[in-house]
Design a protein around this motif. Structure first.
Motif, PDB file in Angstrom:
ATOM      1  N   ASN A 140      -0.062  -9.843 -38.440  1.00  7.19           N
ATOM      2  CA  ASN A 140       0.377 -11.187 -38.089  1.00  7.19           C
ATOM      3  C   ASN A 140       0.552 -11.365 -36.596  1.00  7.19           C
ATOM      4  N   GLY A 159       4.464 -13.530 -41.892  1.00  6.88           N
ATOM      5  CA  GLY A 159       5.827 -13.108 -42.167  1.00  6.88           C
ATOM      6  C   GLY A 159       6.514 -12.746 -40.869  1.00  6.88           C
ATOM      7  N   LEU A 168       7.004 -11.251 -50.644  1.00  4.31           N
ATOM      8  CA  LEU A 168       6.990 -12.664 -50.976  1.00  4.31           C
ATOM      9  C   LEU A 168       6.697 -12.879 -52.456  1.00  4.31           C
ATOM     10  N   ASN A 178       5.301  -5.301 -46.588  1.00  2.00           N
ATOM     11  CA  ASN A 178       5.665  -6.330 -45.622  1.00  2.00           C
ATOM     12  C   ASN A 178       5.261  -5.968 -44.204  1.00  2.00           C
ATOM     13  N   THR A 203      12.171 -17.512 -47.777  1.00  4.61           N
ATOM     14  CA  THR A 203      12.793 -16.312 -47.231  1.00  4.61           C
ATOM     15  C   THR A 203      12.970 -15.313 -48.365  1.00  4.61           C
ATOM     16  N   TRP A 225       8.850 -16.328 -44.435  1.00  8.96           N
ATOM     17  CA  TRP A 225       7.413 -16.355 -44.695  1.00  8.96           C
ATOM     18  C   TRP A 225       6.830 -17.751 -44.649  1.00  8.96           C
ATOM     19  N   PRO A 281       1.254 -14.308 -48.978  1.00 13.76           N
ATOM     20  CA  PRO A 281       1.789 -14.450 -47.631  1.00 13.76           C
ATOM     21  C   PRO A 281       0.704 -14.704 -46.591  1.00 13.76           C
ATOM     22  N   TRP A 327      13.233 -11.413 -44.560  1.00 14.04           N
ATOM     23  CA  TRP A 327      12.010 -11.908 -43.946  1.00 14.04           C
ATOM     24  C   TRP A 327      11.923 -13.410 -44.164  1.00 14.04           C
ATOM     25  N   GLY A 350       3.917 -19.117 -46.748  1.00 13.74           N
ATOM     26  CA  GLY A 350       3.133 -18.658 -47.882  1.00 13.74           C
ATOM     27  C   GLY A 350       2.253 -19.745 -48.442  1.00 13.74           C
TER      28      GLY A 350
END
Lengths: 228, 302
Positions: free
Chosen positions: A106, A187, A175, A99, A168, A154, A184, A152, A156
């Protein structure tokens, strides 16, 4: 598979149970951040980024490697109880590594495109599925704020139906634990450690500001790879 | 057992095999009644749950727990749970219940209703502040120490188990020392053959807002392992926080007092169970008396 390779190694006189060496137990390493710790300010403070990366993510990496090493040995000894008992630590630390590795990508400093809205196919897909980018942002922020405890939120892509979803996950569950077809795109870490030093308990402010450093380019790239 | 059911729903006795329609399991309904009119130890009987301050000023736990932490943890987090809970339950059927009852009802056997998180967290935090004191730590004494040594082998073994539970609660949650009486080790299943051995101390951990009340245990001590509890003082070094908590902050006096209450409650319950069983037996024999027919030939009818 591990047993077979061990047997083969023994057969050709190379294997000792200590010699995970030759075929090699692959360990994971802490990836570097593609930007300085302070590059995401004021949305996320340098202090948080440093702690988050050097302490938290590093701990996941270290503990994952430890757990996998133990798993390897347990598999070789056919110690099924231990194999099962290690699953918790592997899921937690492995998930943490997966993650966070995505999370760093990200995010991007503003001067490198952080916060710039997505264009092309992802932008279009967002408008189609959520009505607008604002609607998506609002939805993700709301889900992140509502999440109790650690987890988390996400954005997706469901690769089976070619559909964008907001999901979530709890703790460090990746994910993919929600459905194997989910990839994903973005995130957001809503564990307290991700924002506490700066935002204290005002999680919604963190969720508002993080969009200013969101790296939609990364999300677009992943999306275009899955939906060419 | 439907902990979430209102007291009246057990009174119909439907589907209980051959009983007359109005039959009640008196001990069942009394048990539920006790749950809903139980001692309101921590809550108030109104929708206005109050935020009680810790029994010491915010800087009193320095240097082990900073004033900043107390001010944020109590002043922001705990306060938010209480205020949001009040907003959530006003005007609903939970309004007017004690805090512990709100917790049990909204836990809903694991399928939590929205107020659960705020209710349980409000309770947990009050319990947590009271578990600490300035100049705390050290070792327990008296009966508490005896029971610890009986159930864990030694105080050090207990310490190990408690610290391990606190350290391995992945994500957010709590670790507890609790007293369990006549409950199996699986959630709230009732032990059908209770014995003295089943009344013992256990260490348990729980995720997010869950606490041992929902398993019908009596909590004695807790440590908050949500990150907000230790982040300002210890960053990610949770094991250090746990050690400092045990060495310098725990109020063993409070834990001992809670143990006394828990044992008294367990004893009282046992006596109630005995009484109920006796009553039920009497009722059964009454029923049998009713079924005897006066017309001679039919006297052996079922």
């Amino acid at each position: 598979m591990a047993l077979r390779s061990l047997a083969i190694r023994k057969a050709i006189g190379l294997g000792k149970s200590v010699g995970l060496g030759l075929r090699g137990l692959q360990t994971v390493t802490l990836p570097d951040l593609p930007y300085d710790y302070s590059a995401l300010e004021p949305a996320i403070s340098g202090e948080i980024m440093q702690l988050h990366h050097q302490k938290h993510h590093q701990a996941y990496v270290t503990n994952y490697n430890k757990a996998v090493e133990q798993l390897f040995q347990a598999l070789n000894k056919v110690d099924t109880s231990t194999v099962v008992q290690l699953q918790g630590a592997i899921k937690f630390n492995g998930g943490g590594h997966v993650n966070h590795s995505i999370f760093w990508k990200n995010l991007a400093p503003v001067h490198e495109g952080g916060g710039e809205p997505p264009h092309s196919s992802l932008g279009w897909a967002i408008d189609t599925h959520f009505g607008s980018l604002e609607a998506l942002i609002q939805k993700m922020s709301a889900e992140g704020a509502a999440l109790q405890g650690s987890g988390w939120v996400w954005l997706g892509l469901d690769t089976e139906f070619k559909r964008l979803v907001v999901e979530t996950t709890a703790n460090q569950d990746p994910l993919v634990t929600k459905a194997p077809t989910l990839v994903p795109l973005l995130g957001i870490d809503v564990w307290e450690h991700a924002y506490y030093l700066q935002y204290k308990n005002v999680k919604p402010d963190y969720l508002k500001n993080i969009w200013n450093v969101m790296n939609w380019k990364y999300a677009s790239d992943v999306y275009q790879k899955e939906c060419p | 057992m439907a902990a979430a059911a209102t007291p009246t729903s057990w009174l119909t006795g439907q589907g209980l095999g051959g009983r007359s329609p109005g039959f009640q399991f008196p001990w069942r309904s009394k048990e539920l009644q006790r749950k809903y009119t139980g001692k309101a130890v921590y809550g108030q009987i109104s929708a206005k749950f109050e935020l009680k301050p810790p029994p010491y000023p915010p800087n009193a736990l320095e240097p082990h727990m900073s004033k900043d932490t107390l001010e944020y943890h109590w002043g922001k987090h705990h306060r938010a749970y209480v205020e949001n809970l009040n907003k959530q339950i006003v005007g609903t059927e939970l309004d007017g219940m004690s805090l512990e009852d709100v917790i049990i009802v909204s836990y809903n056997k694991g399928n939590m209703l929205p107020p659960f998180n705020n209710a349980a967290q409000a309770w947990n935090h009050e319990f947590f502040w009271e578990s600490m004191k300035p100049g705390g730590g050290g070792k327990p004494s008296g009966e508490l120490l005896e029971l610890i040594e009986r159930d864990f082998g030694s105080f050090d073994r207990f310490l190990e188990e408690f610290k391990s539970a606190a350290a391995t609660q992945f994500g957010s949650g709590w670790a507890w020392l609790a007293y369990k009486a006549n409950r199996l080790n699986v959630d709230n299943a009732v032990n059908p053959f209770p014995s003295e051995k089943d009344k013992k101390l256990v260490v348990v951990k729980s995720p997010n807002a869950v606490n041992p009340l929902v398993w019908d245990y009596s909590p004695l001590l807790t440590i908050d392992v949500w990150e907000h509890a230790y982040f300002l003082d210890f960053e990610n070094r949770r094991p250090n926080y746990i050690s400092v908590f045990m060495d310098k902050l725990v109020s063993w006096e409070v834990v001992s007092k809670r143990l006394e209450i828990a044992k008294a409650r367990a004893t009282k319950r046992e006596m109630e169970e005995e009484r109920r069983k006796k009553e039920e037996e009497e009722e059964n024999s009454e029923d049998e008396a009713v079924e005897v027919y006066v017309d001679g030939d039919e006297s052996e009818s079922e």
